[in-house]
Design a protein around this motif. Sequence first.
Motif, mmCIF file in Angstrom:
data_model
loop_
_atom_site.group_PDB
_atom_site.id
_atom_site.type_symbol
_atom_site.label_atom_id
_atom_site.label_comp_id
_atom_site.label_asym_id
_atom_site.label_seq_id
_atom_site.Cartn_x
_atom_site.Cartn_y
_atom_site.Cartn_z
ATOM 1 N N GLU A 24 -8.852 -48.767 -31.206
ATOM 2 C CA GLU A 24 -8.650 -50.202 -31.244
ATOM 3 C C GLU A 24 -7.862 -50.551 -32.502
ATOM 4 O O GLU A 24 -7.611 -49.693 -33.360
ATOM 5 N N GLN A 25 -7.528 -51.822 -32.625
ATOM 6 C CA GLN A 25 -6.559 -52.257 -33.622
ATOM 7 C C GLN A 25 -6.876 -51.844 -35.057
ATOM 8 O O GLN A 25 -5.999 -51.407 -35.781
ATOM 9 N N LYS A 26 -8.113 -51.960 -35.496
ATOM 10 C CA LYS A 26 -8.428 -51.699 -36.899
ATOM 11 C C LYS A 26 -8.997 -50.306 -37.133
ATOM 12 O O LYS A 26 -9.467 -50.005 -38.227
ATOM 13 N N GLN A 27 -8.924 -49.450 -36.138
ATOM 14 C CA GLN A 27 -9.534 -48.129 -36.254
ATOM 15 C C GLN A 27 -8.561 -47.053 -36.718
ATOM 16 O O GLN A 27 -8.984 -45.948 -37.054
ATOM 17 N N ILE A 28 -7.273 -47.352 -36.739
ATOM 18 C CA ILE A 28 -6.276 -46.351 -37.117
ATOM 19 C C ILE A 28 -5.143 -47.043 -37.858
ATOM 20 O O ILE A 28 -4.802 -48.188 -37.562
ATOM 21 N N ARG A 29 -4.585 -46.347 -38.837
ATOM 22 C CA ARG A 29 -3.500 -46.920 -39.636
ATOM 23 C C ARG A 29 -2.375 -45.907 -39.765
ATOM 24 O O ARG A 29 -2.616 -44.730 -40.041
ATOM 25 N N VAL A 61 -7.611 -42.326 -40.328
ATOM 26 C CA VAL A 61 -8.729 -42.655 -39.446
ATOM 27 C C VAL A 61 -10.020 -42.489 -40.240
ATOM 28 O O VAL A 61 -10.297 -41.399 -40.751
ATOM 29 N N LYS A 62 -10.774 -43.565 -40.383
ATOM 30 C CA LYS A 62 -12.029 -43.547 -41.145
ATOM 31 C C LYS A 62 -11.820 -42.999 -42.554
ATOM 32 O O LYS A 62 -12.623 -42.220 -43.074
ATOM 33 N N GLY A 63 -10.683 -43.380 -43.156
ATOM 34 C CA GLY A 63 -10.400 -42.987 -44.525
ATOM 35 C C GLY A 63 -9.863 -41.583 -44.695
ATOM 36 O O GLY A 63 -9.637 -41.132 -45.821
ATOM 37 N N ILE A 64 -9.633 -40.885 -43.586
ATOM 38 C CA ILE A 64 -9.162 -39.503 -43.641
ATOM 39 C C ILE A 64 -7.764 -39.415 -43.037
ATOM 40 O O ILE A 64 -7.490 -39.992 -41.982
ATOM 41 N N GLU A 65 -6.872 -38.685 -43.696
ATOM 42 C CA GLU A 65 -5.529 -38.483 -43.160
ATOM 43 C C GLU A 65 -5.565 -37.446 -42.044
ATOM 44 O O GLU A 65 -6.130 -36.361 -42.207
ATOM 45 N N LEU A 116 -3.013 -38.142 -29.445
ATOM 46 C CA LEU A 116 -3.467 -36.758 -29.299
ATOM 47 C C LEU A 116 -3.712 -36.183 -30.689
ATOM 48 O O LEU A 116 -2.785 -36.047 -31.491
ATOM 49 N N ILE A 117 -4.972 -35.867 -30.992
ATOM 50 C CA ILE A 117 -5.352 -35.322 -32.294
ATOM 51 C C ILE A 117 -6.112 -34.021 -32.073
ATOM 52 O O ILE A 117 -7.133 -34.005 -31.373
#
Length: 243
Positions: free
Chosen positions: A234-239, A204-208, A225-226
């Motif tokens: 949304e689709q491109k906000q998390i990998r 998320v935003k380049g952070i694991e 849940l974090i």
Amino acid sequence: MKGSVIWLDSVDSTNEEMKRRLKHQNSLENYDAVVANFQTNGKGQREAKWESSAGDNLTFSFYFQPNNLKVMDAFKLNQAVSILIADFLKSIGLTNVQVKWPNDIMVNEKKVCGVLIENILSKDELLESIIGIGVNVNQSRIESNSNSTSISNELQEYFQIKVIAQELISYLRKIQDFINRPALLQTRFLDLLLGLNENRKFEVKGIEVSGKILGVSSNGNLRVLIEGKEQLFEQKQIRFLFD
């Protein structure tokens, strides 16, 4: 049920070919499909290029005219498509088939199929959809860092691309039936959702980060849940991150 299949040897992108036919010929009917032996510029999610070996894989686009589907409910289409592809893959013998949100189809946590849906809207209603689908069928050499697989690699069997195409397209012609049953749609999608109620690693935003998928919202956002707090993505906000 109507719908014809247009077979092409090579095209830049089956989605783009469908757009051209809609714009210049207005010749598509509901449930039509365009299948290409090879795409020179196939597209995937996140503006990625879909890599496919000529003749080894299935690349096609499916044309769908929803019946009274609101823009706010567009994710129902993603869910229906994902469920039907998963059902087809199970029907030919694959096991541990799951959906990686929003609509990558996974087998044993490796990607076997990608989906790109492009919608045509009018105010608050979804009028038309071009559903681009790429399935790794007979490709035996998969890059080790791609986290992908193929039907052939999983089942140790060679498949006729045309047969796979015809059978999968017949499954997709049930899309409207699923959309008309929202409760079943949600239940089936959650049953297939990769990582549901499991601790997983994400970027998320380049952070694991570590989190647990709780489900999806009505408009298709991923609920995770974090650190004890539910967040919507949304689709491109998390990998997803895989070991």
